[in-house]
Write a protein that holds these residues in place. Structure first.
Motif, PDB file in Angstrom:
ATOM      1  N   UNK A   1      25.976 -62.206-115.507  1.00 39.93           N
ATOM      2  CA  UNK A   1      27.020 -63.168-115.616  1.00 39.93           C
ATOM      3  C   UNK A   1      27.459 -63.468-114.167  1.00 39.93           C
ATOM      4  N   UNK A   2      27.114 -62.815-113.202  1.00 33.77           N
ATOM      5  CA  UNK A   2      27.522 -63.350-111.663  1.00 33.77           C
ATOM      6  C   UNK A   2      26.538 -64.248-111.222  1.00 33.77           C
ATOM      7  N   UNK A   3      25.288 -64.025-112.035  1.00 37.63           N
ATOM      8  CA  UNK A   3      24.155 -65.080-111.508  1.00 37.63           C
ATOM      9  C   UNK A   3      24.405 -66.381-112.122  1.00 37.63           C
ATOM     10  N   UNK A   4      24.717 -66.365-113.409  1.00 41.70           N
ATOM     11  CA  UNK A   4      24.985 -67.314-114.070  1.00 41.70           C
ATOM     12  C   UNK A   4      26.048 -68.143-113.743  1.00 41.70           C
ATOM     13  N   UNK A   5      27.152 -67.719-113.533  1.00 41.39           N
ATOM     14  CA  UNK A   5      28.232 -68.405-112.744  1.00 41.39           C
ATOM     15  C   UNK A   5      27.991 -68.824-111.263  1.00 41.39           C
ATOM     16  N   UNK A   6      27.407 -68.268-110.508  1.00 40.22           N
ATOM     17  CA  UNK A   6      27.091 -68.688-109.098  1.00 40.22           C
ATOM     18  C   UNK A   6      25.854 -69.851-109.385  1.00 40.22           C
ATOM     19  N   UNK A   7      25.041 -69.983-110.154  1.00 42.07           N
ATOM     20  CA  UNK A   7      24.264 -71.016-110.456  1.00 42.07           C
ATOM     21  C   UNK A   7      25.087 -72.367-110.933  1.00 42.07           C
TER      22      UNK A   7
END
Length: 326
Positions: A74-80
Motif C-alpha cells: 500500500x505504501x508503494x501504491x500510494x506513493x506511485x
C-alpha cells in the motif's frame, strides 16, 4: 548457494554496465526543426523514485539484507499515485511551455521522464522548480568480452545449482526463442507471465523466454532478434544443459551458467546488423524499469560506450534497480 549465485549474478548490473511505464515512442521528427537540433534527455524530478523512497534494505547488527520491493505494498501504491499527479502536472507544463516530446515516464528506478528536445527547451525545463536536473542521454553499443570470471560461475557449477526459479532480464538485441539451445518445454511459465508489450509479441516467447518487449524510436519494431548478440548472451546465461549441436559446429556438449533459469527479452537494439547499431540510454533505462516492474530477479546488460566526462543518469537507474531487489 542459491543466494550466493544470485548475489554474483547481480554484480553484472555494476560490472558489465560500470524498469518504465511505456507511453509512446519518440518519433525521429516531432516538430519542424532540424533533427540535429534535437537530442534525447533524462529529466529527473526532485521527489525520490519509488526504489529510493521505499527502503528495501533492513539492517541487522551484522549486515544489511536485501529484499525485493513489493510493488503491491500500500505504501508503494500510494506513493506511485502521488508521483503520477506530479507527472501529470509537469507534463501539462511541458506541453504548454516547450515543444518537447515525452518518450517515457519513470517511477521505480528514476522519478522523471525521457524527452526529445532542443537545447533551447532544455534551458526552459531547468528553470522549472520541480526539476532536479536534465541530463543528456548517451549512446550505447553491444559489447561482451568476458562473462564467467565476472560472476564467479565455477562455484555455482560445483554446487549444481541450475537456476530453477530465477528470472533473468537480457537487455540486449533480442533473443531467438526458436533456437534449440533456448527451448525447454519442461519449464513451467510463472504466474503472471509472459510479459509482452502487445498481443502479437506472444510469438516471441516460450517456456524459457517469458518476456518480450522492444524499445526505440521505431513504432513498428518488434522484439525479434535481428542481431545474434542477445541470443549469444542468453545462451551463456541459461542455455539448456548438455545441449548437443546437431551440425557438430562444436565438439562438446554445451550448457548455460544457469540452464534452468528463465529469460526476459528486453530488446533495446532492434536495429539488426546494420552499422552502426546503437541505442540511447533512455531506452535502456526504460527496459530496466520494465524488468523491475515485471518481477525479474536479475538483469544483464552486455553493452557499453565511449568514456564520457559527464554524469549519466542510467547509472542511477541501475543502482536503483539493485535497491529494489534486483
Amino acid at each position: 548457494m542459491e543466494g550466493y549465485l544470485l548475489k554474483n549474478l547481480r554484480i553484472l548490473l555494476y560490472v558489465v554496465f560500470s524498469v518504465a511505464l511505456f507511453l509512446t515512442t519518440c518519433p525521429f521528427f516531432v516538430y519542424k526543426v532540424k533533427a540535429k537540433d534535437e537530442s534525447y534527455y533524462f529529466v529527473e524530478l526532485k521527489d525520490k523514485s519509488i526504489a529510493n523512497y521505499k527502503a528495501v534494505f533492513f539492517s541487522s547488527k551484522k549486515k544489511k539484507v536485501l529484499r525485493k520491493l513489493n510493488l503491491k505494498d500500500p505504501n508503494v501504491v500510494n506513493y506511485k499515485s502521488f508521483l503520477l499527479k506530479k507527472h501529470s502536472s509537469f507534463g501539462k507544463w511541458l506541453k504548454t511551455n516547450t515543444r518537447s516530446k515525452i518518450c517515457y515516464q519513470y517511477f521505480l528506478t528514476l522519478n522523471g521522464f525521457a524527452i526529445k528536445a532542443t537545447e533551447e527547451d532544455v534551458q526552459k525545463i531547468l528553470k522549472n522548480k520541480g526539476v532536479k536536473r536534465v541530463v543528456k542521454s548517451s549512446k550505447y553499443y553491444m559489447l561482451m568480452n568476458r562473462s564467467h570470471g565476472i560472476i564467479n560461475t565455477a562455484s555455482a557449477f560445483r554446487s549444481k545449482f541450475d537456476g530453477l526459479g530465477v528470472k533473468v532480464a537480457v537487455i540486449d538485441s533480442g533473443i531467438d526463442q526458436e533456437h534449440p539451445f533456448l527451448k525447454n518445454p519442461r519449464l513451467e511459465i510463472p504466474k503472471g507471465f509472459p510479459k509482452i508489450d502487445r498481443s502479437e509479441f506472444l510469438g516471441f516467447t516460450n517456456n524459457k523466454v517469458i518476456a518480450a518487449r522492444v524499445y526505440g524510436p521505431d513504432p513498428n519494431a518488434t522484439p525479434q532478434a535481428l542481431d545474434p548478440h542477445g541470443t549469444h548472451v542468453a545462451g551463456i546465461i541459461a542455455g539448456k544443459a548438455n545441449f548437443h549441436d546437431k551440425d557438430d559446429r562444436v565438439s562438446t556438449n554445451l550448457s548455460g551458467v544457469a540452464p534452468r533459469a528463465q529469460l526476459g527479452n528486453y530488446n533495446v537494439f532492434p536495429c539488426g546488423e546494420e552499422s552502426p547499431c546503437y541505442t540511447e540510454g533512455i531506452h535502456i533505462a526504460a527496459a530496466v524499469e520494465d524488468a523491475v516492474n515485471d518481477g525479474m530477479d536479475v538483469a544483464n546488460l552486455s553493452l557499453g560506450g565511449k568514456a564520457r566526462p559527464r554524469f549519466d543518469l542510467l547509472e542511477e537507474v541501475v543502482n536503483s534497480a539493485s535497491k529494489a531487489g534486483m
